[in-house]
Design a protein around this motif. Structure first.
Motif, PDB file in Angstrom:
ATOM      1  N   CYS B  33       0.674  -1.138   0.122  1.00  0.00           N
ATOM      2  CA  CYS B  33       0.034   0.010   0.036  1.00  0.00           C
ATOM      3  C   CYS B  33       0.838   1.280   0.046  1.00  0.00           C
ATOM      4  O   CYS B  33       1.617   1.311   0.872  1.00  0.00           O
ATOM      5  N   VAL B  34       0.960   2.141  -0.939  1.00  0.00           N
ATOM      6  CA  VAL B  34       1.550   3.219  -0.991  1.00  0.00           C
ATOM      7  C   VAL B  34       0.671   4.438  -0.870  1.00  0.00           C
ATOM      8  O   VAL B  34       1.108   5.636  -1.247  1.00  0.00           O
ATOM      9  N   HIS B  35      -0.359   4.384  -0.083  1.00  0.00           N
ATOM     10  CA  HIS B  35      -1.153   5.455   0.662  1.00  0.00           C
ATOM     11  C   HIS B  35      -1.487   6.340  -0.557  1.00  0.00           C
ATOM     12  O   HIS B  35      -1.748   7.820  -0.178  1.00  0.00           O
ATOM     13  N   CYS B  36      -1.977   6.145  -1.841  1.00  0.00           N
ATOM     14  CA  CYS B  36      -2.240   6.952  -2.646  1.00  0.00           C
ATOM     15  C   CYS B  36      -3.850   7.218  -2.464  1.00  0.00           C
ATOM     16  O   CYS B  36      -4.199   8.301  -2.930  1.00  0.00           O
ATOM     17  N   GLY B  37      -4.553   6.460  -1.599  1.00  0.00           N
ATOM     18  CA  GLY B  37      -5.911   6.895  -1.602  1.00  0.00           C
ATOM     19  C   GLY B  37      -6.941   6.656  -2.641  1.00  0.00           C
ATOM     20  O   GLY B  37      -7.914   7.001  -2.588  1.00  0.00           O
ATOM     21  N   CYS B  39      -8.619   4.230  -3.218  1.00  0.00           N
ATOM     22  CA  CYS B  39      -9.510   3.206  -3.211  1.00  0.00           C
ATOM     23  C   CYS B  39     -10.562   3.998  -2.221  1.00  0.00           C
ATOM     24  O   CYS B  39     -11.681   3.503  -2.083  1.00  0.00           O
ATOM     25  N   ILE B  60      -5.731   0.140   6.640  1.00  0.00           N
ATOM     26  CA  ILE B  60      -4.495  -0.638   6.416  1.00  0.00           C
ATOM     27  C   ILE B  60      -3.617   0.334   7.504  1.00  0.00           C
ATOM     28  O   ILE B  60      -2.588  -0.463   8.000  1.00  0.00           O
ATOM     29  N   CYS B  94      -7.824  -0.689  -6.167  1.00  0.00           N
ATOM     30  CA  CYS B  94      -6.332  -0.382  -5.942  1.00  0.00           C
ATOM     31  C   CYS B  94      -5.168  -0.547  -7.054  1.00  0.00           C
ATOM     32  O   CYS B  94      -5.418  -1.924  -7.415  1.00  0.00           O
ATOM     33  N   SER B  96      -2.352  -0.626  -7.082  1.00  0.00           N
ATOM     34  CA  SER B  96      -1.216  -1.279  -6.254  1.00  0.00           C
ATOM     35  C   SER B  96      -1.087  -2.956  -6.221  1.00  0.00           C
ATOM     36  O   SER B  96      -0.331  -3.470  -5.907  1.00  0.00           O
TER      37      SER B  96
HETATM   38  S1  SF4 Z   1      -5.485   2.259  -3.583  1.00  0.00           S
HETATM   39 FE1  SF4 Z   1      -4.391   0.504  -2.733  1.00  0.00          FE
HETATM   40  S2  SF4 Z   1      -1.986   1.355  -2.607  1.00  0.00           S
HETATM   41 FE2  SF4 Z   1      -3.657   3.235  -2.599  1.00  0.00          FE
HETATM   42  S3  SF4 Z   1      -4.383   3.644  -0.687  1.00  0.00           S
HETATM   43 FE3  SF4 Z   1      -5.997   2.085  -1.399  1.00  0.00          FE
HETATM   44  S4  SF4 Z   1      -5.106   0.086  -0.898  1.00  0.00           S
HETATM   45 FE4  SF4 Z   1      -3.339   1.585  -0.673  1.00  0.00          FE
END
Ligand code: SF4
Ligand SMILES: Cc1cc2nc3c(=O)[nH]c(=O)nc-3n(C[C@H](O)[C@H](O)[C@H](O)COP(=O)(O)OP(=O)(O)OC[C@H]3O[C@@H](n4cnc5c(N)ncnc54)[C@H](O)[C@@H]3O)c2cc1C
Ligand code: SF4
Lengths: 487, 444
Positions: B33-37, B39, B60, B94, B96
């Motif tokens: 998870c790169v915290h991009c948001g 999702c 997460i 996601c 990622s």
């Molecule tokens: S889309 Fe995937 S990578 Fe980005 S915040 Fe959500 S779980 Fe993490």
């Protein structure tokens, strides 16, 4: 002055916005310690989710009375750490204020609350054949308030301009808690352009509670071309020459081999995973005009040994290609546990040269750098992939990033194209501005925020202690220790 | 004083660990998870609350922080994780490739089943004593059927509101449970495959007619259908509620039963079960005796729609004159990435018109036992869903998963809408039946 203690402040906040909208427990706060900037974290002390502008006003007045910093946050997708509360304090999360208040199809404008998600505005205005032009890659989640805060761009800003070009007016809460209106739907309002000043102010001048934006009429037709090249250089040359030929596509985006691998795994959009780079080029306008325009672009591309030039055949195919581009940054998690996404600008004629330099920097530091960016604007996003657990890695990453930005500046460009300054680049501001320039900006900040409680530690570098030389090499970020907030 | 944090120091101000690290939460899936948001807005609970703690990225982050010992895994942590529907829409969103489901399951293993101490005890009892032993389940459902028919139901009016609402969720227990006439049922026409069918726990009791329809449709498509006696409940609810020990035993039982049957595929007509069974290999990782068997088993599992669309329907289909809309069950669309196949099958039915609803892959709020543990959120999502369904003007909604069917029936009742709810196998069976009736009439 006797400052309010924490218990009293929290009790008052609960009265104002309602208890469920004031968060104080570690299990509620910890998630707000980070945005999409992966290399810094700091937890707020209190999170407040207001429901209306008047509440924002009272909350800010209370925070000021308590001497507590106030940090605005939208969706937390910012890439410069702008919403990270480096000095702790009270975070105002505006996601609950997400109503579209008005869509005026005849005047082609919309009035929205700051927490409205970018794409929801476009979806709502589509019924009238209109759309909201700024389309950051994060448009499915980021808020209009956050877009204004960072003056966000996006692929189609090549033709349409960035967020600031579409904001007509705003309601903003000042650091005193007073509510004020700036700008107007008129094209040339008299007086200072305060709206212009607030756009891109990253929550350091006021908290925006309502925004009037321009909507555009959807184009009659659109064509999307995928141009596949063996090298980044061929793709970069194509971009420079398309622009030089006086053609202005609505978007011209580049994705290199590193990023393409991740994107293809994620989206299956039909990107060739083994090519050196692709350009995604889009043109819009009248149906009859487009084939000719596409031919001119293709003619330029053909001079640079393209492997394939392919037009999207259906709306679905176009959508997939764009999804791949827009979510590309997110897909990079497939390649490494962390990344540092940079944001620099160069004159488009210098694109090939700077891209070569970026590759050289990656080699020198033994790092993997991926590129996906708004090539048509010369807005680079070299993204360094790394594993933060490797000892000494972060230092190398930061060092390489600085060298990249220096290369941009040396080429006549700038340290940010659209992501803003935040905590990330405030020291780099010294590369572009003299101390006198910065002092002028500080005076603007002081005029709006005399107590310095609005998003402290962002955007502007601290005043240099007398005699100190601008050491532009080492201090990349700075964080204040959190002593004495309520002591 | 100001500290300059150069490239040599991380600008970290993380809260200090105040407790021990929790190894069970330090799982590799977190790293992705790169915290991009990206999702956030696909998550039903974030859409309703707009709170980071009720979003995939937030959850997460919570798991990561708890694993590091920075926050406690106590009640508040559990509340955030338990408000999650386990719908896995975030996995679809996601870019990622974060396997959120695994992160959430690891967290639930640490926190245990949701609810008050009493409801936890009841849930534990059900997960360990009821689902693994289908005989007991039958007895219980017989009692329920007796209750529903005896007029005792009138007494329910005096129950407290919460219990009354739970009572309303209970579907009428049909007069007959599904009992296959033999363990192996021959293909009709040329044999094209030998398939196993998961009978399930609730399915044969509450939805016996759907299992019967599934068997008929499979046989008409040239499948010899094996319903091994040794099989049991798939253990999905156990996995989702942190009861992995029981789940593992249940998984092994099914693996043994179906591998012994020598089938080309294991067909599942309940999306939640399918998603779980396709991941038995993950559940049993590290069990040397079962690693290979579980992988082989998981590879055989197919949703009924997936299997039939890939095989290609045979035989004449008669008209089913109906406009329907399709609800993507979360564990089919997000959990198994099966979206196109059910629609292909619907398109193959003459006379049937599919009208897509908005956000058909957004959770209806059923989510296993979620509608019982979190009635408010569940109903908010259900009401939204019923509005989307209503806007299509369709007469019926197709939702190939028992949990969704129960929830949507309850929704139709709440909304006082006459919308009928069908399983896809129901409609296919009707189409085959219609063709047969036509042929019968032509002969007559
Ligand atoms: S889309 Fe995937 S990578 Fe980005 S915040 Fe959500 S779980 Fe993490
Ligand atoms: C995958 C991905 C792709 C992206 N693509 C692009 C892109 O193409 N172009 C681009 O420009 N950016 C892009 N970004 C960066 C980011 O999405 C934008 O900067 C966006 O505008 C941030 O919006 P937000 O709602 O998340 O704001 P936040 O991150 O929450 O806040 C951003 C800044 O605005 C301030 N702020 C927020 N709300 C208010 C308010 N109401 N009043 C005053 N200040 C406020 C905050 O204090 C902060 O400084 C991308 C990010 C990701 C993760
Ligand atoms: S599983 Fe569903 S409810 Fe849970 S975090 Fe993911 S999208 Fe949200």
């Amino acid at each position: 002055m006797k400052v309010m203690d924490r218990r009293t402040l929290v009790a008052r906040l609960r009265e104002v916005v309602g208890a469920p909208h004031v968060l104080t427990r570690p299990e509620d706060l910890v998630v707000y310690e980070q945005d999409a900037f992966l290399v810094a974290h700091a937890s707020p002390d209190i999170v407040v989710l207001p429901g209306a502008a008047a509440e924002v006003g009272t909350v800010i007045a209370l925070a000021r009375a308590a001497g507590v910093p106030v940090i605005a946050r939208g969706a937390g997708t910012g890439l410069n750490g702008g919403s990270i509360p480096v000095a702790g304090g009270l975070m105002l999360v505006l996601t609950r204020m997400n109503r579209i208040l008005e869509i005026d199809a005849r005047s082609r404008l919309a009035v929205v609350e700051p927490g409205v998600v970018n794409i929801d505005l476009s979806a709502a205005s589509a019924r009238d054949g209109l759309f909201y032009a700024p389309d950051p890659g994060s448009q499915g989640v980021s808020t209009i308030g956050g877009n204004v805060g960072n003056n966000a761009g996006g692929p189609h800003c090549l033709a349409y301009g960035v967020t600031g070009n579409h904001v007509l007016g705003m309601e903003v809460v000042l650091s005193s808690g007073e509510i004020m209106t700036v700008g107007s739907p008129a094209v040339d309002a008299p007086g200072y352009d305060l709206a212009g000043l607030l756009v891109g102010s990253e929550g350091t001048l006021g908290v925006i509670t309502r925004i009037t934006v321009r909507l555009l009429r959807q184009a009659e037709a659109v064509r999307t071309l995928l141009a596949v090249f063996e090298t980044i250089d061929d793709a970069s040359q194509t971009v420079s020459e398309v622009i030089a030929a006086g053609i202005v596509p609505t978007a011209m985006e580049m994705i290199d081999a590193v990023v393409m691998r991740a994107v293809e795994a994620a989206i299956h959009a039909g990107y060739p995973a083994d090519a050196g780079a692709v350009l995604l080029i889009e043109v819009e306008g009248h149906v009859q005009a487009l084939p000719g325009l596409m031919e001119r672009i293709a003619a330029v591309a053909k001079r640079h040994r393209p492997r394939v030039l392919r037009q999207a055949n259906s709306a679905r195919e176009r959508e997939l290609l764009w999804k791949g581009r827009k979510e590309g940054a997110g897909a990079l998690g497939r390649l490494a546990p962390s990344y540092y996404l940079h944001d620099g600008v160069v004159p488009r004629t210098k694109l090939p040269e700077v891209m070569a330099k970026v590759a050289a920097i990656a080699r020198t530091h033994g790092l993997v750098i991926g590129n996906l960016f708004h090539a048509g604007d010369g807005n680079l996003h070299p993204t360094i992939l790394f594993d933060p657990r490797q000892p000494g890695m972060l230092a190398r990453v930061v060092q390489a990033g600085e060298e990249i930005l220096r290369a941009c500046v040396a080429a006549g460009g700038s340290i940010t194209g659209e992501h803003g300054v935040g905590i990330e680049k405030r020291e780099y501001m010294r590369w572009l501005f003299t101390e006198a320039d910065l002092q002028a900006m500080r005076r603007v900040k002081d005029a709006f925020d005399p107590t310095g409680l609005l998003n402290p530690g962002k955007l502007l570098p601290d005043v240099m202690s007398s005699g100190a030389q601008a050491d532009v090499k080492s201090p990349a970020f700075s964080v204040r220790p959190r002593a004495g907030l309520w002591s | 004083m100001e500290t300059s944090v150069s490239s040599m120091h991380l600008p970290l101000q993380r809260t200090e660990p105040h407790g021990p690290v929790v190894p069970g939460l330090q799982i590799p899936e977190l790293d992705q998870c790169v915290h991009c948001g990206l999702c956030l807005t696909q998550c039903p609970t974030y859409r309703v609350t707009r709170l980071e703690t009720e979003s995939p990225r937030g959850r997460i982050h919570l798991v990561r922080a708890a694993g590091e010992g920075r926050i406690s895994t106590g009640e508040r942590f559990a509340e955030h994780l338990n408000l999650c529907l386990m719908c896995r829409a975030c996995e679809t969103a996601c870019p990622s490739g974060v396997k959120y489901g695994r992160i959430a399951e690891a967290a639930r293993e640490v926190i245990g089943p949701p609810g008050s101490a009493l409801s936890r005890a009841v849930a534990r009892l059900a997960f360990t004593q009821l689902f693994p032993r289908l005989g007991r389940m039958r007895v219980l459902l017989r009692l329920l059927r007796f209750y529903q028919r005896s007029g005792l139901r009138a007494v329910a009016r005096v129950l407290p509101r919460r219990l009354r609402e739970m009572e309303a969720l209970l579907p009428p227990v049909p007069a007959r449970f599904f009992t296959p006439e033999a363990e192996v049922l021959p293909a009709i026409g040329t044999r094209r495959a030998r398939v196993g069918l998961l009978n399930g726990c609730i399915m044969p009791l509450l939805f016996g007619d759907i299992n019967a329809a599934t068997v008929r449709v499979l046989r008409r498509n040239g499948c010899e259908v094996v319903i091994p006696k040794g099989q049991g409940c798939c253990g999905a609810l156990n996995v989702h509620n942190g009861e992995t020990t029981a789940a593992k035993a249940m998984a092994k039982r099914n693996i043994d039963a179906f591998l012994a049957a020598g089938v080309d595929a294991v067909i599942v007509n309940a999306a939640g079960c399918g998603a779980t069974m396709k991941e038995y290999d993950h559940l049993l990782r590290g069990d040397p005796e079962y690693t290979e068997k579980a992988a082989r088993f998981s590879a055989l599992c197919r949703d009924a729609s997936e299997f039939l669309a890939d095989l290609g329907l045979t035989g004449p289909l008669g008209p089913v004159d109906m406009t329907v809309t399709y609800q993507d069950p979360c564990h089919l669309a997000h959990g198994q990435k099966v979206r196109a196949q059910p629609r292909q099958l619907l398109a193959a039915i003459p006379g049937l018109t599919l009208i897509e609803m908005e956000a058909s892959d957004r959770c209806c709020g059923s989510a296993g036992i979620y509608n019982v543990t979190h009635p408010e959120m569940s109903r908010t999502l259900l009401d939204e869903k019923m509005t989307s369904i209503g806007r299509t003007g369709a007469e019926a909604v197709v939702a190939p998963n028992p949990g969704c069917m129960l929830q949507l029936r309850y929704g139709a009742q709440r909304a006082k809408a006459g919308t009928a709810v069908y399983h896809l196998m129901d409609l296919l069976d009707q189409a085959y039946q219609a063709a047969e009736d036509d042929a019968g009439r032509a002969r007559a």
